[in-house]
Design a protein around this motif. Structure first.
Motif, PDB file in Angstrom:
ATOM      1  N   MET A   1      13.154  -3.823 -17.094  1.00 26.32           N
ATOM      2  CA  MET A   1      13.000  -2.813 -18.137  1.00 26.32           C
ATOM      3  C   MET A   1      14.292  -2.019 -18.243  1.00 26.32           C
ATOM      4  O   MET A   1      14.910  -1.705 -17.228  1.00 26.32           O
ATOM      5  N   ARG A   2      14.663  -1.758 -19.480  1.00 27.18           N
ATOM      6  CA  ARG A   2      15.850  -0.980 -19.838  1.00 27.18           C
ATOM      7  C   ARG A   2      16.386  -0.161 -18.647  1.00 27.18           C
ATOM      8  O   ARG A   2      15.763   0.824 -18.237  1.00 27.18           O
ATOM      9  N   GLY A   3      17.490  -0.604 -18.094  1.00 26.21           N
ATOM     10  CA  GLY A   3      18.110   0.109 -16.974  1.00 26.21           C
ATOM     11  C   GLY A   3      17.983  -0.607 -15.644  1.00 26.21           C
ATOM     12  O   GLY A   3      18.756  -0.373 -14.737  1.00 26.21           O
ATOM     13  N   PHE A   4      16.966  -1.461 -15.513  1.00 27.70           N
ATOM     14  CA  PHE A   4      16.862  -2.446 -14.430  1.00 27.70           C
ATOM     15  C   PHE A   4      17.130  -1.851 -13.047  1.00 27.70           C
ATOM     16  O   PHE A   4      18.111  -2.167 -12.389  1.00 27.70           O
ATOM     17  N   GLY A   5      16.251  -0.957 -12.617  1.00 26.83           N
ATOM     18  CA  GLY A   5      16.404  -0.373 -11.277  1.00 26.83           C
ATOM     19  C   GLY A   5      17.158   0.946 -11.275  1.00 26.83           C
ATOM     20  O   GLY A   5      16.984   1.768 -10.376  1.00 26.83           O
ATOM     21  N   MET A   6      17.990   1.148 -12.284  1.00 26.09           N
ATOM     22  CA  MET A   6      18.844   2.344 -12.272  1.00 26.09           C
ATOM     23  C   MET A   6      18.086   3.631 -12.615  1.00 26.09           C
ATOM     24  O   MET A   6      18.272   4.645 -11.936  1.00 26.09           O
ATOM     25  N   PRO A   7      17.214   3.650 -13.635  1.00 32.06           N
ATOM     26  CA  PRO A   7      16.461   4.898 -13.861  1.00 32.06           C
ATOM     27  C   PRO A   7      15.679   5.266 -12.610  1.00 32.06           C
ATOM     28  O   PRO A   7      15.567   6.450 -12.257  1.00 32.06           O
ATOM     29  N   GLU A   8      15.174   4.264 -11.915  1.00 31.46           N
ATOM     30  CA  GLU A   8      14.366   4.504 -10.732  1.00 31.46           C
ATOM     31  C   GLU A   8      15.194   5.181  -9.635  1.00 31.46           C
ATOM     32  O   GLU A   8      14.787   6.203  -9.080  1.00 31.46           O
ATOM     33  N   ILE A   9      16.351   4.619  -9.309  1.00 31.75           N
ATOM     34  CA  ILE A   9      17.095   5.194  -8.170  1.00 31.75           C
ATOM     35  C   ILE A   9      17.801   6.501  -8.540  1.00 31.75           C
ATOM     36  O   ILE A   9      17.939   7.394  -7.716  1.00 31.75           O
ATOM     37  N   HIS A  10      18.220   6.635  -9.798  1.00 29.85           N
ATOM     38  CA  HIS A  10      18.902   7.874 -10.185  1.00 29.85           C
ATOM     39  C   HIS A  10      17.957   9.074 -10.173  1.00 29.85           C
ATOM     40  O   HIS A  10      18.407  10.217 -10.082  1.00 29.85           O
ATOM     41  N   TRP A  11      16.670   8.813 -10.302  1.00 31.69           N
ATOM     42  CA  TRP A  11      15.688   9.913 -10.283  1.00 31.69           C
ATOM     43  C   TRP A  11      15.829  10.757  -9.010  1.00 31.69           C
ATOM     44  O   TRP A  11      15.883  11.984  -9.066  1.00 31.69           O
ATOM     45  N   GLY A  12      15.945  10.128  -7.876  1.00 32.70           N
ATOM     46  CA  GLY A  12      16.100  10.868  -6.627  1.00 32.70           C
ATOM     47  C   GLY A  12      17.535  11.306  -6.391  1.00 32.70           C
ATOM     48  O   GLY A  12      17.798  12.465  -6.061  1.00 32.70           O
ATOM     49  N   ILE A  13      18.469  10.379  -6.562  1.00 37.41           N
ATOM     50  CA  ILE A  13      19.881  10.675  -6.266  1.00 37.41           C
ATOM     51  C   ILE A  13      20.349  11.910  -7.032  1.00 37.41           C
ATOM     52  O   ILE A  13      20.954  12.830  -6.472  1.00 37.41           O
ATOM     53  N   GLU A  14      20.058  11.934  -8.307  1.00 37.07           N
ATOM     54  CA  GLU A  14      20.597  13.014  -9.139  1.00 37.07           C
ATOM     55  C   GLU A  14      19.944  14.365  -8.846  1.00 37.07           C
ATOM     56  O   GLU A  14      20.531  15.409  -9.126  1.00 37.07           O
ATOM     57  N   GLN A  15      18.750  14.349  -8.298  1.00 39.31           N
ATOM     58  CA  GLN A  15      18.161  15.633  -7.888  1.00 39.31           C
ATOM     59  C   GLN A  15      18.766  16.094  -6.573  1.00 39.31           C
ATOM     60  O   GLN A  15      19.015  17.286  -6.371  1.00 39.31           O
ATOM     61  N   ILE A  16      19.014  15.139  -5.669  1.00 39.39           N
ATOM     62  CA  ILE A  16      19.633  15.518  -4.390  1.00 39.39           C
ATOM     63  C   ILE A  16      21.035  16.091  -4.622  1.00 39.39           C
ATOM     64  O   ILE A  16      21.433  17.071  -3.997  1.00 39.39           O
ATOM     65  N   MET A  17      21.783  15.494  -5.558  1.00 37.42           N
ATOM     66  CA  MET A  17      23.140  15.994  -5.823  1.00 37.42           C
ATOM     67  C   MET A  17      23.088  17.461  -6.260  1.00 37.42           C
ATOM     68  O   MET A  17      23.913  18.280  -5.838  1.00 37.42           O
ATOM     69  N   ASP A  18      22.121  17.798  -7.088  1.00 40.09           N
ATOM     70  CA  ASP A  18      21.960  19.192  -7.502  1.00 40.09           C
ATOM     71  C   ASP A  18      21.650  20.097  -6.309  1.00 40.09           C
ATOM     72  O   ASP A  18      22.180  21.202  -6.193  1.00 40.09           O
TER      73      ASP A  18
ATOM     74  N   VAL B   1      19.022   6.040 -18.635  1.00 39.44           N
ATOM     75  CA  VAL B   1      18.916   5.917 -17.179  1.00 39.44           C
ATOM     76  C   VAL B   1      18.699   7.262 -16.492  1.00 39.44           C
ATOM     77  O   VAL B   1      17.868   7.387 -15.599  1.00 39.44           O
ATOM     78  N   GLN B   2      19.470   8.273 -16.887  1.00 37.42           N
ATOM     79  CA  GLN B   2      19.427   9.528 -16.116  1.00 37.42           C
ATOM     80  C   GLN B   2      18.744  10.658 -16.869  1.00 37.42           C
ATOM     81  O   GLN B   2      18.848  11.815 -16.461  1.00 37.42           O
ATOM     82  N   THR B   3      18.018  10.353 -17.944  1.00 36.33           N
ATOM     83  CA  THR B   3      17.382  11.430 -18.704  1.00 36.33           C
ATOM     84  C   THR B   3      16.322  12.159 -17.870  1.00 36.33           C
ATOM     85  O   THR B   3      16.243  13.394 -17.898  1.00 36.33           O
ATOM     86  N   ALA B   4      15.506  11.394 -17.132  1.00 38.45           N
ATOM     87  CA  ALA B   4      14.420  12.033 -16.374  1.00 38.45           C
ATOM     88  C   ALA B   4      14.977  12.987 -15.307  1.00 38.45           C
ATOM     89  O   ALA B   4      14.534  14.142 -15.234  1.00 38.45           O
ATOM     90  N   PRO B   5      15.942  12.572 -14.477  1.00 36.53           N
ATOM     91  CA  PRO B   5      16.471  13.555 -13.514  1.00 36.53           C
ATOM     92  C   PRO B   5      17.221  14.707 -14.180  1.00 36.53           C
ATOM     93  O   PRO B   5      17.204  15.826 -13.640  1.00 36.53           O
ATOM     94  N   ALA B   6      17.841  14.479 -15.330  1.00 33.67           N
ATOM     95  CA  ALA B   6      18.485  15.604 -16.028  1.00 33.67           C
ATOM     96  C   ALA B   6      17.423  16.633 -16.405  1.00 33.67           C
ATOM     97  O   ALA B   6      17.629  17.845 -16.282  1.00 33.67           O
ATOM     98  N   ILE B   7      16.258  16.149 -16.842  1.00 37.23           N
ATOM     99  CA  ILE B   7      15.154  17.052 -17.193  1.00 37.23           C
ATOM    100  C   ILE B   7      14.644  17.769 -15.935  1.00 37.23           C
ATOM    101  O   ILE B   7      14.428  18.991 -15.943  1.00 37.23           O
ATOM    102  N   ALA B   8      14.485  17.007 -14.849  1.00 38.44           N
ATOM    103  CA  ALA B   8      14.008  17.628 -13.605  1.00 38.44           C
ATOM    104  C   ALA B   8      14.978  18.720 -13.151  1.00 38.44           C
ATOM    105  O   ALA B   8      14.554  19.799 -12.714  1.00 38.44           O
TER     106      ALA B   8
END
Ligand code: FES
Ligand code: FES
Lengths: 779, 157
Positions: free
Chosen positions: A366-383, A741-748
């Motif tokens: 599915m659009r992004g192939f693993g990347m939306p999934e892993i960026h969800w956590g990574i991008e929140q931890i970076m914040d 890919v990173q819309t969901a963590p940007a929202i979080a």
């Protein structure tokens, strides 16, 4: 021919398909007419998540007037699959998810097929089922595939027979253990994403015809006509040349129409009624659970940095819930493994990415192939890390993001990109750092940022080819095997051909539908690889045709081909300033002097492209010379409001910037950026739900909501960064998936900025936000 | 199977048809009249891809029985399209690149057309509300909304 657009590359020319699409004349697979010989199929699906099949009685179904045949796993015992051949076309001795095809009924009408499907009697013996990927990975979990060790598998996929682990990718770089004590801040978390569905507005549909001669034709809505031909031919023992896959316009794919799903069922059903086409069309309910879904993920991730904000170490475990069959999903876990850090330069990394069988619908591309999934956590931890050391989250990302020439986690040198420029663009567009007033006293406003990377995830050597043919009036037919899913592939093909040939854009036609009998080979329309890979093939084909033309005219004028060029559809000589229109000569050639014979002939150019430099990676460390062809990178920032009384999150603005190398068609990229932002936003609120027996609870568009016209942000801002890719056509690389890919963590991150609450699990339902707000008040 | 003779005007042409009682208007249009511009996205009244005008009102044709259309005037996307050119609304969709896969487009055009007929100067909110039943997974809707605005500014559908 009216007004012309010359040299169209880089221009926002109109889509080649738009007029027929607004007129309602564009043909989709379900629109094809087959006459009165057409039969219809319905699938009988498993009501159990995990069970043995004891017996199947088709007698009552076959007795219904109008029923032509019933097929079951007994009629076809082979398996099918892309990277791991683990999936029966119809269940054999066991079912592994609710909705698995057990039998197929073929009848003269859809109603009769449906009625008869309910009369197929299947006796099951229920087995214990497992749904959570972490539980399923344990040694004592119910085993879904006892034969895993016998399945054929690509040499870069590593299943662990005797367990439910279908792929284990290991990434080892540096030494994380010795790095932790040097960290000033460490953040660790577990993040969960549910399965979600692609929800193309066009459901899957396939019509198959097995002729008594042995010729087989499949008409279908597909991102992968050639991969379908290859996989179905191999599985059913049909010579590739006897299997023809025809695929008209695709009414939305997003990965769900990649590879093979229900199409193989249609072919097996057609074999039972030779000479009659059989139409198999998914209902919306089947679309949700009987095609494919995005895999679930449980991620345990720990990242640390020093006091200056330099990332030092990361340790992560990704457990992808692959569903019942992981023939495609194994490569998602692999992609998540070799890109496990997200777009960051981290010196010490330990990553383990697992694809795990679960008794759920088939997880697939599915659009992004693993990347939306892993960026969800990574991008929140970076914040959270930025917050801990007191640094602005955008600045933290600028400091740590991957740059051109970096040796990235797999040991590969990062090809040219400019992620810092993307961060700069979105922070500017969103007025980063400026607190905005909420629109009402009961609302809180916040901003969030997230960045991403993604490489095309595919085998090392997927190829593209193209043919360019001239007609008498110098119009051109471009033949490609790439598919038009709405992303604009046909338009890009026409632009590239026109540019490379030196003819006006309006002279180019893209031959459609894609038909494996006539179209040149294309691996699949997936992975945002088409503009780059097909683009290179079309350019090569056009240059081949151009060379042929210039040689003929040079000979005719007695000049050097080097001094000639084609401009606006005419051959010109820079030396003698002569001109030769292309009309007629591109088919009939040119006469010798005094008509003493002729030279030339019909011009047909051919081109191909295949990356030849990707290497396998060490199975123990994930290290190697070149893990992937390239990465596309980008940034998004959101401005949002949280309603403190209802928990409702309203996205006011999304700003996106992606480095596309070269914008072949800037407005088409903007359409991807806008559509992707809304898709990404919608995905943050979507979830497939199941009861404790694995039965789907919300397989309808009423119960599984996707974004509608009233949900869209007021503004979506897009910026394009152009750092040319070495081997892209005019430097271009793909962007179709990256945009969500990173819309969901940007929202979080935006929600956290507004109300100071973190959500580790998707979806972000209003109820969940509301309860968290209330919970905090009570504290 | 019981069938019924019905008379229905589709895109200005009177059609006499024998339809089974359970046949939907959507199936009648697509399978009996080969008017395949109207799309089937769910057959459950949930997506709007099958929207047509019935006596001037937008309806989900998958939720209407063909027999209920007896005597009615139906307009499909084919009927919106003038011969040899596009309607101003369709041109506005081209101008704004408001189409990707195009599967939702026929239904969206019908809903937008109906809106402009009853409200020639809709504001953004009115457009969004008129299109809420037409799901689109590709475009993100913004260009669709702008295209309808442009058509309205230029004088209607
Ligand atoms: S097909 Fe009628 S609403 Fe979806
Ligand atoms: S354009 Fe694809 S669903 Fe709307």
């Amino acid at each position: 021919m009216g007004s012309f657009i010359s040299e169209p590359v880089g221009k926002s020319v109109p889509r080649v398909d738009i007029r027929e699409k607004v007129a309602g004349t564009a043909v989709f697979a379900d629109d094809l007419q087959f006459g009165p010989g057409l039969y219809y199929g319905r699938l009988v699906r498993s009501p159990y998540a995990h069970a043995l099949i004891k017996s199947i009685d088709t007698g009552k179904a076959l007795a219904v007037p109008g029923v032509k045949a019933v097929v079951t796993g007994k009629d076809v015992s082979t398996r099918i699959g892309l990277y791991l051949i683990d999936r029966p076309i119809f269940a054999g001795d066991r079912v592994r998810y609710v909705g698995e095809p057990v039998a197929g009924v073929i009848a003269s009408t859809e109603e009769i097929a449906e009625e008869a499907a309910q009369l197929v009697e299947v006796e099951y013996e229920e087995l214990p089922a497992v749904f959570d990927p972490v539980e399923a990975a344990q040694p004592d979990a119910p085993l879904l595939h006892p034969d895993l060790g016998e399945y054929e598998v690509a040499n870069f996929i590593f299943p662990e027979p005797g367990t439910n682990i279908s792929e284990h990718f290991k990434l080892r770089k540096g030494d994380v253990e010795s790095a932790w004590p040097k960290c000033a801040a460490i953040v660790e978390g577990t993040f969960r994403l549910p399965q979600i569905q692609h929800v193309p507005i066009e459901p899957h549909v396939a019509v198959a015809l097995w002729e008594p001669s042995g010729q087989v034709t499949l008409w279908t809505s597909s991102q992968s006509p050639f991969a379908q031909r290859d996989l179905i031919a191999q599985s059913l023992g049909i010579p590739h040349g006897n299997l023809r896959v025809v695929s008209p316009y695709v009414g939305g794919g997003f990965g769900g129409k990649a590879g093979v799903s229900m199409e193989a069922c249609a072919v097996v059903m057609a074999q039972a009624v030779k000479g009659h086409p059989v139409k198999l069309r998914m209902t919306r309910e089947e679309e949700f659970v009987g095609t494919t879904v995005r895999q679930s993920l449980v991620a345990h991730t720990k990242i640390g940095c020093d006091a200056e904000g330099n990332l030092l170490a990361m340790e992560t475990e990704y457990y992808f819930g692959g569903g019942a069959y992981n023939d495609y999903g194994v490569n998602i876990a692999r992609a998540a493994g070799y890109s496990c850090t997200g777009p960051y330069d981290i010196p010490n990394v330990k990553g383990d990415s697992y694809c795990v069988y679960t008794n759920q619908p088939i997880g697939s591309a599915m659009r992004g192939f693993g990347m939306p999934e892993i960026h969800w956590g990574i991008e929140q931890i970076m914040d959270q890390l930025a917050e801990k050391i007191g640094m602005d989250p955008a600045e933290f990302r600028r400091r740590n993001c991957v740059r051109t020439g970096d040796t990235i986690l797999t040991g590969m040198k990062m090809p040219a990109i400019d992620l810092v420029a993307c961060i700069d663009k979105v922070t500017e567009a969103i007025d980063w750092g400026k607190r905005e007033e909420p629109s009402a006293p009961h609302k809180k406003r916040g901003k969030g940022i997230a960045i991403m990377w993604k490489a095309p995830a595919m085998p090392p050597n997927p190829g593209s080819s193209a043919i360019v043919r001239f007609n008498e009036d110098a119009t051109v037919n471009v033949e490609i095997g790439a598919q038009e899913l709405g992303q604009g592939a046909f338009t890009v093909a026409a632009q590239i051909a026109a540019q490379a040939l030196g003819v006006p854009y309006e002279w180019v036609r893209v031959s459609a539908p894609v038909d494996t009998k006539y179209s040149p080979y294309e691996w699949q329309t997936v992975a945002s690889r088409i503009t780059w890979s097909m683009g290179n093939a079309v350019r090569a084909a056009a240059e081949d045709a151009k060379r042929q033309i210039l040689e003929i005219v040079a000979d005719y004028w007695d000049e050097d081909p080097e001094d000639l060029d084609i401009k606006d559809g005419k051959v010109i000589s820079y030396k003698s300033e002569r001109e030769q229109p292309l009309q007629k000569m591109v088919v009939y050639g040119l006469p010798n002097e005094g008509f003493e014979g002729w030279k030339g002939g019909p011009i047909v150019g051919q081109g191909r492209f295949m990356p030849t430099y990707v290497t396998n990676l060490d199975p123990e460390t994930g290290q190697g010379t070149r893990a992937v062809v390239h990465y596309t990178v980008g940034a998004q920032a959101v401005d949002l409001e949280v309603d403190m009384e209802t928990g409702q999150v309203e996205i006011l603005k999304i700003a996106s910037a992606y480095d596309v190398g070269k914008a072949i068609n800037p407005d088409l990229i903007m359409t991807q950026i806008e559509g992707g932002a809304v898709h990404g936003m919608s995905s943050a609120f979507e979830a497939l739900k199941f009861d404790e027996k694995g039965r789907p609870l919300n397989p309808s568009l009423v119960d599984y909501r996707i974004a509608t016209s009233v949900d869209v942000p007021r503004e979506i801002h897009g910026d394009i960064v152009e750092t040319p890719l070495e081997d892209g056509p005019w430097g271009a690389r793909g962007v179709g998936e990256h945009v969500m890919v990173q819309t969901a963590p940007a929202i979080a991150n935006g929600i956290n900025n507004a109300v100071g609450i973190r959500f580790n699990d998707l979806p972000l339902s209003a109820e969940k936000v509301f309860l968290a707000l209330r919970g905090r008040e009570e504290e | 199977m019981a069938t019924h003779s019905i008379t229905v005007t589709v895109n200005g042409v009177r059609e006499y048809l024998n339809v089974p009682s359970h046949m939907t208007l959507l199936r009648m249009l697509r399978e009996e009249l080969a008017l395949t511009g109207t799309k089937n996205g769910c057959e459950a009244g949930e997506c709007g891809a099958c929207t047509v005008l019935m006596n001037g009102e937008p309806v989900n044709s998958c939720m209407v029985l063909a027999v209920e259309a007896d005597g009615a005037e139906i307009v499909t996307v084919e009927g919106l399209t003038p011969e040899d050119r596009l309607s101003p609304l369709q041109e506005a969709f081209v101008e704004h690149n408001a189409v990707q896969c195009g599967f939702c487009t026929p239904g969206v055009l019908i809903s937008a057309h109906a809106l402009l007929e009853r409200n020639p100067r809709p504001d953004e909110q009115a457009i969004k509300e008129a299109l809420v039943g037409n799901l689109c997974r590709c475009t993100g809707y913004l260009r669709i909304i702008k295209a309808v605005q442009t058509a309205a500014e230029k004088g209607g559908a």
